[in-house]
Motif scaffolding. Structure first.
Motif, short mmCIF file in Angstrom:
data_model
loop_
_atom_site.label_atom_id
_atom_site.label_comp_id
_atom_site.label_asym_id
_atom_site.label_seq_id
_atom_site.Cartn_x
_atom_site.Cartn_y
_atom_site.Cartn_z
N ASP A 159 -19.74 28.57 25.43
CA ASP A 159 -20.14 27.82 24.45
C ASP A 159 -21.53 28.26 24.10
OD1 ASP A 159 -17.87 26.46 24.43
OD2 ASP A 159 -18.47 24.87 25.98
N ARG A 160 -22.46 28.56 25.18
CA ARG A 160 -23.87 28.97 24.80
C ARG A 160 -23.96 30.20 23.97
NH1 ARG A 160 -27.46 30.79 29.48
NH2 ARG A 160 -26.16 29.61 30.50
N ARG A 161 -22.96 31.22 24.10
CA ARG A 161 -23.23 32.59 23.75
C ARG A 161 -22.61 31.99 21.97
NH1 ARG A 161 -18.55 36.21 24.87
NH2 ARG A 161 -17.62 34.84 23.38
N SER A 162 -21.56 31.25 21.81
CA SER A 162 -21.12 31.02 20.50
C SER A 162 -22.32 30.47 19.81
CB SER A 162 -19.90 29.81 20.50
OG SER A 162 -18.85 30.55 21.14
N GLY A 163 -22.92 29.56 20.53
CA GLY A 163 -24.35 28.80 19.77
C GLY A 163 -25.15 29.66 19.30
N GLU A 164 -25.65 30.69 20.20
CA GLU A 164 -26.46 31.62 19.88
C GLU A 164 -25.96 32.68 19.00
OE1 GLU A 164 -27.34 33.53 23.77
OE2 GLU A 164 -28.61 31.85 24.41
N LEU A 165 -24.85 32.97 18.96
CA LEU A 165 -24.24 34.09 17.92
C LEU A 165 -24.42 33.24 16.48
CD1 LEU A 165 -22.89 36.33 17.31
CD2 LEU A 165 -20.76 35.48 17.69
N ALA A 166 -24.09 31.84 16.57
CA ALA A 166 -23.95 30.91 14.93
C ALA A 166 -25.50 31.02 14.75
CB ALA A 166 -23.40 29.44 15.38
N LYS A 167 -26.46 30.79 15.42
CA LYS A 167 -27.75 30.83 15.16
C LYS A 167 -28.13 32.03 14.49
CE LYS A 167 -30.82 31.00 18.48
NZ LYS A 167 -31.65 30.70 19.73
N TYR A 168 -27.90 33.26 15.02
CA TYR A 168 -28.37 34.50 14.71
C TYR A 168 -27.41 34.74 13.30
CZ TYR A 168 -30.40 35.63 19.08
OH TYR A 168 -31.28 35.37 20.20
N GLN A 169 -26.39 34.42 13.25
CA GLN A 169 -25.48 34.75 11.72
C GLN A 169 -26.20 33.75 10.63
OE1 GLN A 169 -21.63 33.58 12.78
NE2 GLN A 169 -21.13 35.59 13.54
N VAL A 170 -26.79 32.62 11.00
CA VAL A 170 -27.68 31.84 10.05
C VAL A 170 -28.80 32.49 9.61
CG1 VAL A 170 -28.91 29.75 9.57
CG2 VAL A 170 -26.70 29.68 10.70
N ARG A 171 -29.66 33.40 10.49
CA ARG A 171 -30.68 34.05 10.36
C ARG A 171 -30.33 35.18 9.14
NH1 ARG A 171 -34.07 34.86 15.62
NH2 ARG A 171 -34.34 32.44 15.99
#
Length: 71
Positions: free
Chosen positions: A59-71
């Motif tokens: 879950d944490r990795r998915s959240g971080e991945l989504a955050k990087y994709q937004v950038r």
């Protein structure tokens, strides 16, 4: 008259000693089985905890991945 003569003999010829040994052996196996069952339950609990930890990491990795994709 000895103690062995006063006891009834087992009809299979081994006397009561063989029965007592078999009972003691069976009791030992029952104790071992209970011990192993407790170990299995403890390991199931550990596996469950590890699965929950893995899900949290995913879950944490998915959240971080989504955050990087937004950038």
């Amino acid at each position: 008259m000895s103690a062995a003569e006063g006891r009834p003999r087992c009809r299979w010829g081994g006397g009561g000693e063989a029965v007592l040994r078999a009972r003691a052996e069976a009791a030992g196996y029952r104790r071992l089985l209970r011990t192993r069952a407790a170990e299995v339950e403890a390991l199931r609990g550990a596996v469950g905890a590890l699965h929950r930890q893995l899900e949290g990491l995913r879950d944490r990795r998915s959240g971080e991945l989504a955050k990087y994709q937004v950038r």
